[in-house]
Enzyme design. Structure first.
Site, mmCIF file in Angstrom:
data_model
loop_
_atom_site.group_PDB
_atom_site.id
_atom_site.type_symbol
_atom_site.label_atom_id
_atom_site.label_comp_id
_atom_site.label_asym_id
_atom_site.label_seq_id
_atom_site.Cartn_x
_atom_site.Cartn_y
_atom_site.Cartn_z
ATOM 1 N N GLU A 43 0.864 -1.189 0.000
ATOM 2 C CA GLU A 43 0.000 0.000 0.000
ATOM 3 C C GLU A 43 0.903 1.242 0.000
ATOM 4 O O GLU A 43 1.963 1.238 0.646
ATOM 5 C CB GLU A 43 -0.832 -0.070 1.303
ATOM 6 C CG GLU A 43 -1.778 1.073 1.548
ATOM 7 C CD GLU A 43 -2.498 0.908 2.904
ATOM 8 O OE1 GLU A 43 -2.067 0.076 3.748
ATOM 9 O OE2 GLU A 43 -3.506 1.614 3.105
ATOM 10 N N LYS B 54 -9.672 2.290 -1.548
ATOM 11 C CA LYS B 54 -9.881 1.550 -0.286
ATOM 12 C C LYS B 54 -11.201 1.945 0.382
ATOM 13 O O LYS B 54 -11.434 3.126 0.652
ATOM 14 C CB LYS B 54 -8.691 1.837 0.635
ATOM 15 C CG LYS B 54 -8.619 1.047 1.906
ATOM 16 C CD LYS B 54 -7.322 1.392 2.641
ATOM 17 C CE LYS B 54 -7.104 0.603 3.897
ATOM 18 N NZ LYS B 54 -5.845 0.997 4.574
ATOM 19 N N CYS C 83 -4.994 -3.609 2.600
ATOM 20 C CA CYS C 83 -4.657 -3.620 4.030
ATOM 21 C C CYS C 83 -5.857 -3.875 4.942
ATOM 22 O O CYS C 83 -6.359 -4.974 5.013
ATOM 23 C CB CYS C 83 -3.925 -2.316 4.389
ATOM 24 S SG CYS C 83 -2.900 -2.556 5.861
ATOM 25 N N VAL D 223 -0.070 -2.553 10.692
ATOM 26 C CA VAL D 223 0.508 -2.190 11.981
ATOM 27 C C VAL D 223 0.041 -3.126 13.102
ATOM 28 O O VAL D 223 0.663 -3.178 14.152
ATOM 29 C CB VAL D 223 0.193 -0.728 12.349
ATOM 30 C CG1 VAL D 223 0.851 0.217 11.367
ATOM 31 C CG2 VAL D 223 -1.304 -0.454 12.395
HETATM 32 C C1 ACM Z 1 -3.841 -0.174 7.222
HETATM 33 O O1 ACM Z 1 -4.936 -0.363 6.697
HETATM 34 N N1 ACM Z 1 -2.875 0.484 6.595
HETATM 35 C C2 ACM Z 1 -3.558 -0.693 8.559
#
Ligand code: ACM
Length: 267
Positions: free
Chosen positions: A42, A113, A146, A173
């Site tokens: 990402e 996203k 992510c 994370v």
């Molecule tokens: C994330 O979605 N970058 C944790």
């Protein structure tokens, strides 16, 4: 169905140094055996921890005209592959945490996203398009980014749309995602390719963010075909048989898509 090669690149992008990050991707991909599908993290060209709207606005790029998509188009053509990578996308006044998929003939899919994580909600607009599935050499690839892993609906929706491989650019994370993606692969009988970043960022007096690495490729049986560690910077390739993801049987009597009972899933 022909065998298919998936490559994932794990590295620590330098914040704001787009040219340097693109050069690192190019060097890693060129030095490696060829992959049919290359998955990058990402926001791989910009880094993650933005500190102002002005900064996001300056680093975000239009698709396909911006330098990152143009670079990916050249890479895809030169390496005769399809590349999926995350980038900050600018569309007029709006900025999205997006992922683009490009092949030698142009852009195949653009995903924005839909589940923004933490401070991303400050910098980016939530995605406004369906989760995309595109075709690469007869194999169907779906994109999620992510934090979408926390929402099993994302992988399931992509599966119901025919995905064989979940391409999953990430800047993780929390530690649980690699195990959760084993479950996403198992419960949908699809391959998943998570390209996470490594390293840390601590910008503008903000709290340090450490990224968890552990990029992986998982089979429909939940086997880790590639499993990187938390810190390595590496491009790794594995050959898979996409036909495995087309067979949704878990016993001779059970097909996990056919056996769904949506009439009992309503609230
Ligand atoms: C994330 O979605 N970058 C944790």
């Amino acid at each position: 169905m022909a065998f298919f090669r998936i490559g994932v690149f794990q590295f620590a992008p330098a914040f704001g140094e787009v040219d340097k990050n693109l050069a690192r991707v190019e060097k890693a991909v060129e030095a490696s055996e060829r992959a049919d599908l290359v998955v990058l993290p990402e926001l791989f060209a910009t880094g993650y921890q933005f500190v102002s709207h002005a900064e996001v606005g300056k680093l975000a790029e239009p698709v396909p005209g911006g330098p990152t998509t143009q670079f990916l188009l050249r890479l895809a053509k030169e390496r005769c592959c399809v590349v999926v990578g995350g980038l900050a996308e600018k569309d007029g006044e709006a900025v999205y945490n997006a992922a683009v998929s490009v092949g030698s003939n142009g852009v195949l899919a653009l995903y924005r996203k839909i589940h923004l994580f933490a401070e991303e909600t400050v910098w980016f607009r939530p995605g406004d398009r369906p989760l995309p599935v595109f075709e690469a050499r007869g194999t169907r690839v779906g994109i999620m980014v992510c934090f979408d892993w926390r929402f099993p609906e994302a992988a399931r929706t992509l599966t119901l749309r025919g995905t064989d491989i979940l391409a999953h650019p990430a800047n993780l994370v929390h530690p649980h995602c690699p195990d959760a993606m084993v479950t996403r692969s198992l419960e949908n009988r699809v391959f998943s390719a998570t390209a996470n970043r490594t390293g840390a960022e601590e910008r503008g007096g903000k709290e340090k963010i450490s990224f968890t690495g552990r990029s992986q490729v998982v089979s429909p049986e939940g086997e880790r075909l590639i499993a990187m560690d938390a810190e390595e910077e590496n491009f790794r390739v594995v050959e898979i048989d996409p036909a495995l993801a087309r067979d949704k049987h878990v016993t001779p009597q059970n097909d996990i898509l056919r056996d769904r009972r949506p009439e009992f899933y309503e609230r």
